[in-house]
Each structure stands twice: as C-alpha cells, then as structure tokens.
Design a protein around this motif. Sequence first.
Motif, PDB file in Angstrom:
ATOM      1  N   ALA A 255       0.936  -1.233  -0.109  1.00 53.90           N
ATOM      2  CA  ALA A 255       0.166   0.200   0.048  1.00 53.90           C
ATOM      3  C   ALA A 255       0.856   1.308  -0.027  1.00 53.90           C
ATOM      4  O   ALA A 255       0.603   2.340  -0.708  1.00 53.90           O
ATOM      5  N   PHE A 256       1.724   1.310   0.547  1.00 58.91           N
ATOM      6  CA  PHE A 256       2.952   2.342   0.728  1.00 58.91           C
ATOM      7  C   PHE A 256       3.599   2.599  -0.408  1.00 58.91           C
ATOM      8  O   PHE A 256       3.569   3.690  -1.137  1.00 58.91           O
ATOM      9  N   GLU A 257       3.847   1.586  -1.229  1.00 61.52           N
ATOM     10  CA  GLU A 257       4.460   1.622  -2.341  1.00 61.52           C
ATOM     11  C   GLU A 257       3.440   2.156  -3.466  1.00 61.52           C
ATOM     12  O   GLU A 257       3.685   3.104  -4.246  1.00 61.52           O
ATOM     13  N   ASN A 258       2.157   1.786  -3.324  1.00 60.57           N
ATOM     14  CA  ASN A 258       1.251   2.257  -4.128  1.00 60.57           C
ATOM     15  C   ASN A 258       0.963   3.828  -3.974  1.00 60.57           C
ATOM     16  O   ASN A 258       0.931   4.589  -4.993  1.00 60.57           O
ATOM     17  N   ALA A 259       1.118   4.268  -2.856  1.00 56.75           N
ATOM     18  CA  ALA A 259       0.818   5.751  -2.504  1.00 56.75           C
ATOM     19  C   ALA A 259       1.929   6.590  -3.042  1.00 56.75           C
ATOM     20  O   ALA A 259       1.831   7.338  -3.565  1.00 56.75           O
ATOM     21  N   VAL A 260       3.328   6.059  -2.936  1.00 57.61           N
ATOM     22  CA  VAL A 260       4.335   6.797  -3.317  1.00 57.61           C
ATOM     23  C   VAL A 260       4.455   6.748  -4.930  1.00 57.61           C
ATOM     24  O   VAL A 260       4.588   7.819  -5.563  1.00 57.61           O
ATOM     25  N   THR A 261       3.834   5.921  -5.563  1.00 59.36           N
ATOM     26  CA  THR A 261       3.836   5.865  -7.317  1.00 59.36           C
ATOM     27  C   THR A 261       2.711   6.946  -7.431  1.00 59.36           C
ATOM     28  O   THR A 261       2.956   7.776  -8.528  1.00 59.36           O
ATOM     29  N   VAL A 262       1.563   6.880  -6.820  1.00 56.83           N
ATOM     30  CA  VAL A 262       0.663   8.012  -7.400  1.00 56.83           C
ATOM     31  C   VAL A 262       1.300   9.274  -6.889  1.00 56.83           C
ATOM     32  O   VAL A 262       0.951  10.198  -7.713  1.00 56.83           O
ATOM     33  N   LEU A 263       1.873   9.590  -5.858  1.00 56.56           N
ATOM     34  CA  LEU A 263       2.445  10.987  -5.589  1.00 56.56           C
ATOM     35  C   LEU A 263       3.360  11.399  -6.698  1.00 56.56           C
ATOM     36  O   LEU A 263       3.520  12.571  -6.886  1.00 56.56           O
ATOM     37  N   LEU A 264       4.243  10.504  -7.044  1.00 49.90           N
ATOM     38  CA  LEU A 264       5.226  10.887  -8.090  1.00 49.90           C
ATOM     39  C   LEU A 264       4.511  11.281  -9.454  1.00 49.90           C
ATOM     40  O   LEU A 264       4.825  11.868 -10.208  1.00 49.90           O
ATOM     41  N   ALA A 265       3.369  10.290  -9.654  1.00 49.04           N
ATOM     42  CA  ALA A 265       2.587  10.394 -10.984  1.00 49.04           C
ATOM     43  C   ALA A 265       1.751  11.946 -11.058  1.00 49.04           C
ATOM     44  O   ALA A 265       1.642  12.317 -12.174  1.00 49.04           O
ATOM     45  N   VAL A 266       1.504  12.361  -9.892  1.00 44.33           N
ATOM     46  CA  VAL A 266       0.734  13.593  -9.828  1.00 44.33           C
ATOM     47  C   VAL A 266       1.789  14.861  -9.207  1.00 44.33           C
ATOM     48  O   VAL A 266       1.108  15.934  -9.393  1.00 44.33           O
ATOM     49  N   SER A 267       3.033  14.476  -9.073  1.00 45.02           N
ATOM     50  CA  SER A 267       3.921  15.675  -8.470  1.00 45.02           C
ATOM     51  C   SER A 267       3.267  16.296  -7.389  1.00 45.02           C
ATOM     52  O   SER A 267       3.061  17.401  -7.362  1.00 45.02           O
ATOM     53  N   GLY A 268       3.104  15.438  -6.209  1.00 44.38           N
ATOM     54  CA  GLY A 268       2.278  15.884  -5.119  1.00 44.38           C
ATOM     55  C   GLY A 268       3.211  16.555  -4.204  1.00 44.38           C
ATOM     56  O   GLY A 268       4.492  16.988  -4.542  1.00 44.38           O
ATOM     57  N   SER A 269       2.925  16.942  -2.810  1.00 48.19           N
ATOM     58  CA  SER A 269       3.827  17.849  -2.045  1.00 48.19           C
ATOM     59  C   SER A 269       4.891  17.000  -1.455  1.00 48.19           C
ATOM     60  O   SER A 269       4.654  15.798  -1.184  1.00 48.19           O
ATOM     61  N   VAL A 270       6.240  17.606  -1.299  1.00 46.61           N
ATOM     62  CA  VAL A 270       7.308  17.153  -0.938  1.00 46.61           C
ATOM     63  C   VAL A 270       6.912  16.606   0.861  1.00 46.61           C
ATOM     64  O   VAL A 270       7.663  15.826   1.241  1.00 46.61           O
ATOM     65  N   ASN A 271       6.048  17.547   1.250  1.00 50.59           N
ATOM     66  CA  ASN A 271       5.677  16.992   2.565  1.00 50.59           C
ATOM     67  C   ASN A 271       5.288  15.682   2.983  1.00 50.59           C
ATOM     68  O   ASN A 271       5.347  15.051   4.014  1.00 50.59           O
ATOM     69  N   ALA A 272       4.779  15.066   1.989  1.00 52.16           N
ATOM     70  CA  ALA A 272       4.214  13.837   1.933  1.00 52.16           C
ATOM     71  C   ALA A 272       4.987  12.839   2.361  1.00 52.16           C
ATOM     72  O   ALA A 272       4.841  11.712   2.618  1.00 52.16           O
ATOM     73  N   ILE A 273       6.509  13.217   1.930  1.00 51.64           N
ATOM     74  CA  ILE A 273       7.607  11.981   2.115  1.00 51.64           C
ATOM     75  C   ILE A 273       7.466  11.826   3.862  1.00 51.64           C
ATOM     76  O   ILE A 273       7.552  10.805   4.435  1.00 51.64           O
ATOM     77  N   LYS A 274       7.757  12.715   4.585  1.00 45.48           N
ATOM     78  CA  LYS A 274       7.771  12.572   5.908  1.00 45.48           C
ATOM     79  C   LYS A 274       6.309  12.277   6.754  1.00 45.48           C
ATOM     80  O   LYS A 274       6.645  11.440   7.727  1.00 45.48           O
ATOM     81  N   HIS A 275       5.218  12.660   6.308  1.00 45.47           N
ATOM     82  CA  HIS A 275       4.055  12.367   6.625  1.00 45.47           C
ATOM     83  C   HIS A 275       3.852  10.654   6.266  1.00 45.47           C
ATOM     84  O   HIS A 275       3.300  10.098   7.341  1.00 45.47           O
ATOM     85  N   LEU A 276       4.044  10.380   5.159  1.00 43.29           N
ATOM     86  CA  LEU A 276       3.891   8.655   4.926  1.00 43.29           C
ATOM     87  C   LEU A 276       4.867   7.673   5.575  1.00 43.29           C
ATOM     88  O   LEU A 276       4.534   6.779   6.193  1.00 43.29           O
TER      89      LEU A 276
END
Length: 565
Positions: A255-276
């Motif tokens: 699930a975490f790998e899926n979430a990182v994949t989606v964040l990269l695909a939408v160029s999400g917030s860098v803050n998501a790294i520490k939150h995840l």
Amino acid sequence: MTLRSNLAVGSSRWAVRRAQWRALGLSDEDMTKPKIAIVNSSSNLAICFSHLDDIVPPLKEAIRAAGGVPFEVRTAAPSDFITSAGRDGRYILPSRDLIVNDIEVAVEGALLDGMVCLASCDKTAPGQLMAAARLDIPTIVVGCGYQPSGRFRGEHVDIEEVFLAAGHVAAGHLSLPDLTEMSDNAIRGPGVCAGMGTANSMHITSEALGMTLPGSTPVLANSPRMWDAVRQAGARIVAMVDEGLRPSDILTREAFENAVTVLLAVSGSVNAIKHLQAVAVEARCDVDIPALFERLADAVPLLAAVRPNGPHFIEEFEAAGGALAVLKQLSGQLHLSARTVTGQTLGEVLADVTVADEEIIRPVDRPLGRRPGIVVVRGSLAPDGAAVKRPVDDRGPSRFEGEAIVYPSRDTALAGLAAGQIRAGHVVVVAGLGPRGGPGMGMASAVVFALDGAGLGETVAVVTDGQMSGLVNTGIVVAEVSPEAAVGGPLGLVRDGDRISIDVTARVVDLLVPDDVLAQRRAGFRVRASSGERGWLSIYERLVTPVAEGAVLTEAVPDEEGKAR
C-alpha cells in the motif's frame, strides 16, 4: 458481534458509562451497538475547517441508519496559514502529532469500535492516518474538500498565489492595494488550498493507501460528491467493524508503495515524504519511504500537472476522475492485491473504472513527462537525505554551485535579503529549523518567496533543514536536510563562503570543504542542551525523531545525534 466497547454488564465501568450515556439520550439497546468516533478537527480560526461541523449531523445519521452509535470527538485543528503566526511557524509539524495523541486519548480511552476521520488542512489527514495505524481499529478517512478559488482582474487567484505575491510586495514589485485585492478574492468558500499542495496530496495519498473510499478525492468542499462520500463512509464504517477490517490489513508495504507511485505521478507535495514515513512508523510497517521515492522516481511517469505544477486546475483534475483515474492509469505499476476500506482489493476497485479526460490525467504511454517532481537528494551535506520539489517542465536550473551565506533563522534571512546581503550566485543556508533545532521544524517558505519577489528566485539556491510549503516550485530549494544542524548534521558546520554544489538530476548535494576543516569544526560543535521552550514545543523537542524517520514522537529520549535511545 463481539465489541470491545461492550463492557461487562454489572461492572463499575459499565454502570458509570451507562449513567453518562443514558443522560445523553442513549438507550440500553444503543449500548450494545458498534460505537463509532467521528473525529472532527474543526475550528473557526481558518476557512479550511469551517464546514466540518455541518458534516457531522448527516454523518451521524448515516452511522445510526447502519446500526451504529456515533460520538463526535474533537482534536487540534492547525492551519498552515493561521497557526504559523506564533513561534515562526514551529507549531505546524508538532500539531500533527498532537492530533494523533488527541485521537488516542478520546477513542482508545473510551474503547470505541471504529472511526470516521474528517480530514481537512495539511496536518489532519496524516495525523488521522497515524492514529488509525496506532489504534488499529476500523477507520475511514474522509477528505472534506478543497475551497473554491476566485478571480483577480480576470485571472485565477488562490491562497498560494497570495502567499507568493507577498514576497513581491516586500521587493516593491507589487503594490499593497493589489495584494489586498488578491487577498479579498482568493478564497470563495470553505475547504483546503485549491492546488496540488499538502492537503490535496494527503487526501489523494489516503485514497491510494486504501484508507479512503475510492473515487472521493479530491473533491470540492460542500459539493454533492462530498456529501455522497460522507454518507457512504457512515454506512461503511459500521460494516467494517462487523467484518473486523483494520488498518493493519490495509497499511502494508504494498500500500505504501502504491501511495508513493501515485504521488510521483501527480507531482504531489514534498511534505508527503515525512508524513507517509510517520504513518508507516505508527503502522509498525518496516518500509523506508524516502528510499521508495528514490527507487521509483525514474520508473513512474508524470500523468497530471495541477497548479502550481502545471496549467490545470484541481477542479479539472477532479472532473477527469481524480485519484481513482490516476490509479487506473497506473494499474500496471501498482500492487493490485492491496486491500481497501471497501473490503475489496485495489484491482477489484479499478476493474470498471474509466478515465473521463486523458488530457488532464494521461495514460502511462503518453505522459506529460518522465522527470520526477519529488526528488530525494543525498550527499556530504545531507547524508540521510533531503527533499527537492522540481517544476514539471524544464524551466529553471537543475544544477547550482555557489558560496554559502548562512542564517540561523527565517527572520535573519529575510533581514539579510532586505539589507542587500544576498546576491546572485549565493547558496542561502537557513539552518537550525529542524524538528529539534526549531524546535518544531520552522517554515522557510517565506524566504523562498521573498527571494522570488526580489528577482533572485532563479539565481540563488536555498538549503535548509526546515520545511517548505507543499507548493514550492521556485528555483532550487533543498529542504528537510537530515541530519539537521542542531544535532551536529553537516548543515550546522557550514560557514559563510563555503562552496556548496547541488545537482538535482544526479540527486546530490555536497559541501565542498576539506575533510580536515570539517573535522576541526565538528570538534568544536556542541549540541544544544535545550531551547528553553516550555509547553508542547518542549515536549516535542525532547521526544521527536529525525525527519528522515518521520519526525514522530518516540517513547525514548533522543541521544545527542537525535537517535532514540
């Protein structure tokens, strides 16, 4: 159904609980039903949360109709644009962990059976996910929507543009009346910032993790789609309690790998790294989130470019299918066996999904680009990593080398800029803003925006152990450097005139100082015993782990290097 909330009949705890709840209007039959917490991070301090109280009554109704008993509980409600006024913004990140503990005290203390969490501004969604992982009771996170933006002289304007424009006023490139007019029109209703910032990124991340109902993020606040998601969550949470479907079944490595994949695909917030990473820590899931971003960066294409990353608005992204459409396009790169709050696997959820607009959310064979928008860099200046947000196009430099000019705080850096100390070619180092050094991880965004307003955004670089706005996209900014300066990280050894080299493409940030010179400086370095803060920031300072480990609170006191003993 066996419920942990059903205390032994005739016991003292049962008797006093019955007395309390009977006085609230509950029947003896209610006492035996699933008891569901509605976690409401509501506040009248910020427009982000102003609609949450109105969401509670229909959510309670849906829970009752499904056979449960709802209890509203409150938590802290931090807003980056409001709560950042005090202590130079150092309450912002610690507020996330305060939310976690608020939820634990209320929900675990009462032994409730499940939770529906109303997620709004930046820190509520990660805090609620962390609490769900810690308590491991059935939980659904509901993204409560983004705010409608306004118009300024015929052009789109939102809150982040106001924030950026303030730096131009300080530099004399924008008038105060113009800024005031922008501020008057930027927000036209409740909800979170209308862009691919931290709030929308974390709402989408929650759906990618499987903790939010599919197809519900992002969503316009108070829209029919939001209300549908609220009612569906109320019905579904009672069934989840009956099924025993817990966060530990959902928050897996896959699930975490899926979430990182989606964040990269939408160029999400860098803050998501520490939150995840923080969610993974609470879930007891042995996964290294920064390493996942590094491993997947070149494998995941960019499928969407929502402002400020690109030309599209969040409304267009929602209409194209939102997070669910991104997941569909990425299905060949995802772990489809991962479970979701629906009880289905991700593969089952995506089986019949179609993408409404493949110009807004591209297929993987026709992406907008392949250059990652979220980049983890390492090197002699950041041995444990740092975060860089890149534009989705090719504008701006990817390499920079220059002389350091060092400031110990956001305000001293702003004063230095005003005094003309910062010039083209400088690497502006703002050190001492990390989780322990702040304490509380200070915000350095104002420095970046002020530099942009002064016309230096593309001709200087910024390196800091503080955090940035999730929408920073100006020049080269290396943030969240780890180890942080306050615990002896190399950033704390930088002096004016030292040369720093940054290569975002190669993912390297180096301090170009001879080893013997650094050894001399390190020998004279002393870790600060205490900041002298009182209250919550003092507790956070003593217990926080490094940002590379999620900046969560540990049960042990960190040693001099910031590691938990």
